[in-house]
Enzyme design. Structure first.
Site, PDB file in Angstrom:
ATOM      1  N   SER A 137       1.084  -1.224   0.363  1.00 35.25           N
ATOM      2  CA  SER A 137      -0.039   0.158   0.711  1.00 35.25           C
ATOM      3  C   SER A 137       0.597   1.313  -0.024  1.00 35.25           C
ATOM      4  O   SER A 137       1.999   0.988  -0.675  1.00 35.25           O
ATOM      5  CB  SER A 137      -1.219  -0.084   1.437  1.00 35.25           C
ATOM      6  OG  SER A 137      -1.985   1.170   0.822  1.00 35.25           O
ATOM      7  N   GLU A 234      -1.321  -2.923  -8.027  1.00 26.96           N
ATOM      8  CA  GLU A 234      -3.010  -3.222  -7.455  1.00 26.96           C
ATOM      9  C   GLU A 234      -3.071  -2.069  -6.596  1.00 26.96           C
ATOM     10  O   GLU A 234      -2.724  -0.333  -6.742  1.00 26.96           O
ATOM     11  CB  GLU A 234      -2.465  -4.333  -6.556  1.00 26.96           C
ATOM     12  CG  GLU A 234      -1.699  -3.945  -5.532  1.00 26.96           C
ATOM     13  CD  GLU A 234      -2.889  -3.037  -4.122  1.00 26.96           C
ATOM     14  OE1 GLU A 234      -3.802  -3.473  -3.724  1.00 26.96           O
ATOM     15  OE2 GLU A 234      -1.433  -1.884  -2.990  1.00 26.96           O
ATOM     16  N   HIS A 299      -4.106  -4.779  -1.287  1.00 30.77           N
ATOM     17  CA  HIS A 299      -5.767  -5.577  -0.243  1.00 30.77           C
ATOM     18  C   HIS A 299      -6.886  -6.150  -0.129  1.00 30.77           C
ATOM     19  O   HIS A 299      -8.056  -5.767   0.855  1.00 30.77           O
ATOM     20  CB  HIS A 299      -6.615  -3.534  -1.078  1.00 30.77           C
ATOM     21  CG  HIS A 299      -5.432  -2.724  -0.532  1.00 30.77           C
ATOM     22  ND1 HIS A 299      -4.731  -2.192  -1.058  1.00 30.77           N
ATOM     23  CD2 HIS A 299      -5.422  -1.749   1.010  1.00 30.77           C
ATOM     24  CE1 HIS A 299      -4.142  -1.323  -0.469  1.00 30.77           C
ATOM     25  NE2 HIS A 299      -4.121  -0.885  -0.009  1.00 30.77           N
TER      26      HIS A 299
END
Length: 329
Positions: A137, A234, A299
């Site tokens: 992330s 992503e 995630h």
């Protein structure tokens, strides 16, 4: 789903022929029971109960776990940050430069890693030698920085103070095997993995959150190009038009020229996946390189752990990513 696109010359680097391909990076050593690992907060505030549950998992693997002095801090004015920038950077650097620490694990993502890269003493961290950096992330920024400044391969995987870490047995086991038995997890796929653009490609893995890669363009710690690499992408909570903007920025900057292949992970809490897929195909499909969707990292529930900076083969027809050697030494 198979889609066929023409392969423009730019997809093979014709417009940026002088750009060197993404290099393989140095592998840190795998973990062993008894190793000391440090957990630090680099980004958003950490919830104590969630952190404690994650730390219990790490200790259950036989690791000695220490936490940064400021891991539970909250910035007094900017409550989306886990404490002051200087304190977060100090915790990260102290953990990295501690010769007894074998891995530095980011507690969670969120926002804030961008604010640290200019505060770290990269010479001191380089002198400390290789060790594992784990996160995903917002940690995409640190993955890029450690690649460009330390020439070090890193690990993209779940973090202890994130929702589901202590309960997600499949993700835990894949992470544990990657850290302790990396030769057992060199071929990755997922139950939903599918071909978007067929073909086979070989290169060095890089990537993470699409929005973070776009935001990081032009910074001193951003790599100049994904040429020759296997790009892993992503993100979370994205609208289709915002993802379009991120990908368009990477394309317009020439950062994607010559990329060898693309592996797409999860788009959790984003718009319906059909809309996201349409954007991905529209923006990335014309590159004409092998591309796989929904490999199962990021995630999502049960996320896979990936190595960044290591040589791999993308077989889009079989929807697999295979590392040519273990991601850790």
């Amino acid at each position: 789903m198979n889609r066929h696109f023409p392969t423009p010359a730019a997809a093979h680097g014709a417009s940026h022929a002088s750009v060197a391909p993404v290099p393989a990076l140095n592998r840190p050593s795998r973990l062993r029971p008894g190793d000391k690992v440090a957990v630090v907060a680099t980004s958003s505030p950490v919830e104590r109960e969630m952190l404690e549950a994650g730390l219990a998992v790490l200790r259950g693997w036989g690791l000695e776990v220490v936490v940064g002095d400021h891991v539970l801090d909250v910035h007094p004015e900017l409550d989306y940050l886990a404490g002051r920038d200087e304190d977060r950077a100090r915790d990260l650097q102290a953990a990295w430069c501690d010769p007894d620490v074998a891995a530095v694990i980011c507690a969670r993502g969120g926002y804030g890693a961008h604010r640290l890269t200019g505060l770290l003493d990269w010479s001191a961290m380089r002198a400390a030698g290789p060790k594992i950096l784990l996160g995903y992330s917002d940690i995409t920024v640190l993955h890029e920085a450690f690649a460009s400044r330390l020439h070090l391969a890193t690990v993209h995987g779940p973090m202890p103070a994130t929702e589901g870490f202590a309960r997600d047995a499949a993700a835990q086991e894949h992470l544990r095997r990657t850290l302790f038995e990396p030769e057992s997890v060199t071929t990755l796929t997922g139950p939903r993995a599918a071909t978007l653009v067929p073909g086979r490609a070989q290169g060095v893995t890089l990537g993470g959150c699409a929005s973070l890669l776009a935001d990081n363009l032009g910074s001193p710690t951003s790599r100049h190009s994904a040429a020759g690499g296997i790009l892993l992408l992503e993100d979370v909570g994205e609208r289709a038009y915002r993802l379009d903007r991120c990908l368009s920025q990477l394309l317009n900057a020439g950062w994607l020229d010559g990329v060898a292949g693309i592996v797409l992970g999860s788009w959790q809490d984003s718009e319906p996946y059909d809309r996201i897929r349409t954007v991905l195909l529209d923006r990335l499909g014309p590159l004409g390189v092998p591309m796989v969707e929904e490999l199962g990292f990021g995630h999502c529930p049960d996320p896979l752990t990936l190595g960044l900076g290591r040589p791999a083969v993308l077989d889009a027809d079989a929807a697999t990513l295979r590392y040519t050697s273990a991601v850790l030494d």
